[in-house]
Design an enzyme around this catalytic site. Structure first.
Site, PDB file in Angstrom:
ATOM      1  N   GLU A  54     -51.635  15.110  26.284  1.00 22.48           N
ATOM      2  CA  GLU A  54     -51.921  14.013  25.355  1.00 22.48           C
ATOM      3  C   GLU A  54     -51.013  14.015  24.126  1.00 22.48           C
ATOM      4  O   GLU A  54     -50.614  15.061  23.624  1.00 22.48           O
ATOM      5  CB  GLU A  54     -53.378  14.123  24.901  1.00 22.48           C
ATOM      6  CG  GLU A  54     -53.894  12.892  24.181  1.00 22.48           C
ATOM      7  CD  GLU A  54     -55.407  12.784  24.299  1.00 22.48           C
ATOM      8  OE1 GLU A  54     -55.865  12.031  25.176  1.00 22.48           O
ATOM      9  OE2 GLU A  54     -56.104  13.443  23.523  1.00 22.48           O
ATOM     10  N   LYS A  56     -51.473  13.048  20.443  1.00 21.54           N
ATOM     11  CA  LYS A  56     -52.573  12.764  19.508  1.00 21.54           C
ATOM     12  C   LYS A  56     -52.222  13.327  18.137  1.00 21.54           C
ATOM     13  O   LYS A  56     -52.015  14.520  17.998  1.00 21.54           O
ATOM     14  CB  LYS A  56     -53.874  13.376  20.044  1.00 21.54           C
ATOM     15  CG  LYS A  56     -55.057  13.229  19.104  1.00 21.54           C
ATOM     16  CD  LYS A  56     -56.389  13.407  19.816  1.00 21.54           C
ATOM     17  CE  LYS A  56     -56.647  14.806  20.304  1.00 21.54           C
ATOM     18  NZ  LYS A  56     -58.047  15.003  20.742  1.00 21.54           N
ATOM     19  N   LYS A 116     -55.067   5.647  25.934  1.00 18.61           N
ATOM     20  CA  LYS A 116     -56.332   6.230  25.465  1.00 18.61           C
ATOM     21  C   LYS A 116     -56.825   5.374  24.304  1.00 18.61           C
ATOM     22  O   LYS A 116     -56.247   5.363  23.221  1.00 18.61           O
ATOM     23  CB  LYS A 116     -56.077   7.676  25.020  1.00 18.61           C
ATOM     24  CG  LYS A 116     -57.329   8.459  24.656  1.00 18.61           C
ATOM     25  CD  LYS A 116     -57.880   9.211  25.847  1.00 18.61           C
ATOM     26  CE  LYS A 116     -59.026  10.119  25.481  1.00 18.61           C
ATOM     27  NZ  LYS A 116     -58.604  11.326  24.764  1.00 18.61           N
ATOM     28  N   GLU A 165     -64.840   7.410  31.699  1.00 16.81           N
ATOM     29  CA  GLU A 165     -65.319   8.616  31.012  1.00 16.81           C
ATOM     30  C   GLU A 165     -66.831   8.620  30.855  1.00 16.81           C
ATOM     31  O   GLU A 165     -67.418   7.636  30.419  1.00 16.81           O
ATOM     32  CB  GLU A 165     -64.653   8.684  29.629  1.00 16.81           C
ATOM     33  CG  GLU A 165     -65.091   9.863  28.798  1.00 16.81           C
ATOM     34  CD  GLU A 165     -64.337   9.908  27.468  1.00 16.81           C
ATOM     35  OE1 GLU A 165     -63.110  10.086  27.503  1.00 16.81           O
ATOM     36  OE2 GLU A 165     -64.980   9.739  26.420  1.00 16.81           O
ATOM     37  N   ASN A 186     -66.216  14.071  29.747  1.00 17.12           N
ATOM     38  CA  ASN A 186     -65.786  14.511  28.424  1.00 17.12           C
ATOM     39  C   ASN A 186     -66.708  15.625  27.948  1.00 17.12           C
ATOM     40  O   ASN A 186     -67.913  15.414  27.785  1.00 17.12           O
ATOM     41  CB  ASN A 186     -65.799  13.335  27.439  1.00 17.12           C
ATOM     42  CG  ASN A 186     -65.036  13.651  26.165  1.00 17.12           C
ATOM     43  OD1 ASN A 186     -64.850  14.808  25.811  1.00 17.12           O
ATOM     44  ND2 ASN A 186     -64.586  12.619  25.476  1.00 17.12           N
ATOM     45  N   GLU A 216     -62.254  16.606  30.580  1.00 14.68           N
ATOM     46  CA  GLU A 216     -61.579  16.242  29.337  1.00 14.68           C
ATOM     47  C   GLU A 216     -62.163  17.006  28.142  1.00 14.68           C
ATOM     48  O   GLU A 216     -63.366  17.188  28.054  1.00 14.68           O
ATOM     49  CB  GLU A 216     -61.763  14.751  29.043  1.00 14.68           C
ATOM     50  CG  GLU A 216     -61.424  13.805  30.168  1.00 14.68           C
ATOM     51  CD  GLU A 216     -61.866  12.385  29.865  1.00 14.68           C
ATOM     52  OE1 GLU A 216     -61.993  11.613  30.832  1.00 14.68           O
ATOM     53  OE2 GLU A 216     -62.107  12.056  28.693  1.00 14.68           O
ATOM     54  N   SER A 217     -61.289  17.384  27.228  1.00 13.88           N
ATOM     55  CA  SER A 217     -61.642  17.974  25.921  1.00 13.88           C
ATOM     56  C   SER A 217     -62.060  19.439  25.991  1.00 13.88           C
ATOM     57  O   SER A 217     -62.778  19.858  26.900  1.00 13.88           O
ATOM     58  CB  SER A 217     -62.766  17.200  25.226  1.00 13.88           C
ATOM     59  OG  SER A 217     -62.373  15.880  24.952  1.00 13.88           O
TER      60      SER A 217
END
Length: 261
Positions: A54, A56, A116, A165, A186, A216-217
């Protein structure tokens, strides 16, 4: 009111404004609108690592992550590292992103690009296509089942992959439909920003095998990925772990090398 509610309220105002300035017809005339899209789904299915890296700059939970890097250098670095795809944050107010980051990334690499964003209007999907995205993100927590169906079917008509998601079983149940390609769990609660990898493990058994599973995350170690792979996950969205370093591409390359060792 939690942070997610605030983001959605601001996003509605933002989209209303941009729609009044740039009509859909203008977006559809973009030189990128007719380009053949790259499939993130295929890339993940053929990969041993499954890394979606990503771009970010900041987030509501961590404040500034990295403001000094430009999107094109990050995109080139990620592509050289051999990631499966790149996620580009385009929300400005809360994440410091911009649609120009998507445009610059598209001009700099051939990776599948995920826009995103907090998508609440079909306009944003056409916008994603016009700015060079290959994949859109839909967040079940902020959409009704009808909206998920409408938005995902529009995306498919534009040859875009759809990553949906979810955070819990209720969101999963309202999201299972043929127009979704990937189901992303997520691990970060968007209302509290707490992170727990158990969320991915718990929901993995409930996700039908027709969908590519993405976690994710909060993923920061090779061990975490190997464990999640045993639960059927083929994709892993990683942002902060790479972006907090001076060279995200080099960090991603080192990570993938360790993973494949």
């Amino acid at each position: 009111m939690n942070i997610l509610d605030k983001i959605v309220i601001d996003k509605r105002k933002e989209v209303d404004l941009i729609k009044s300035l740039i009509p859909i017809k203008q977006l559809e005339q973009s030189v990128l609108f007719e380009r053949k899209t790259n499939s993130l789904v295929n890339s993940l299915r053929l990969s041993n690592s499954g890394i979606i890296a990503e771009h970010k700059r900041r987030s509501p939970s961590k404040s500034v992550i990295n403001q000094s890097l430009n999107a094109q250098d990050v995109a080139r670095g990620y592509e050289a590292a051999g990631v499966c795809g790149m996620s580009v944050l385009t929300d400005g107010k809360y994440f410091g992103g911009a649609l120009d980051d998507l445009l610059l990334s598209r001009a700099s690499c051939n990776l599948p690009l995920l826009r995103k964003e907090f998508i609440i209007d079909s306009y944003q999907i056409i916008e994603a296509k016009a700015y060079g995205a290959d994949v859109i993100l839909l967040i079940a927590a902020i959409l009704t089942r009808d909206e998920i169906k409408q938005f995902s079917e529009l995306a498919k008509s534009l040859n875009l992959n759809v990553l949906l998601e979810i955070h819990n079983e209720a969101e999963l149940q309202k999201s299972i439909m043929p127009s979704i390609d990937m189901l992303g769990v997520n691990n970060r609660n968007l209302k509290t920003f707490d992170v727990n990898l158990e969320t991915s493990k718990k929901l993995s058994k409930l996700i039908p095998d027709d969908f590519v599973k993405v976690s994710e995350s909060g993923i920061s170690s090779v061990e975490a990925i190997k464990e999640l792979q045993s639960y059927g996950y083929q994709g892993f969205l990683i942002g902060e772990n790479f972006m907090k370093t001076e060279q995200p591409g080099a960090s991603a390359a080192k990570f993938i090398k360790s993973l494949e060792a």
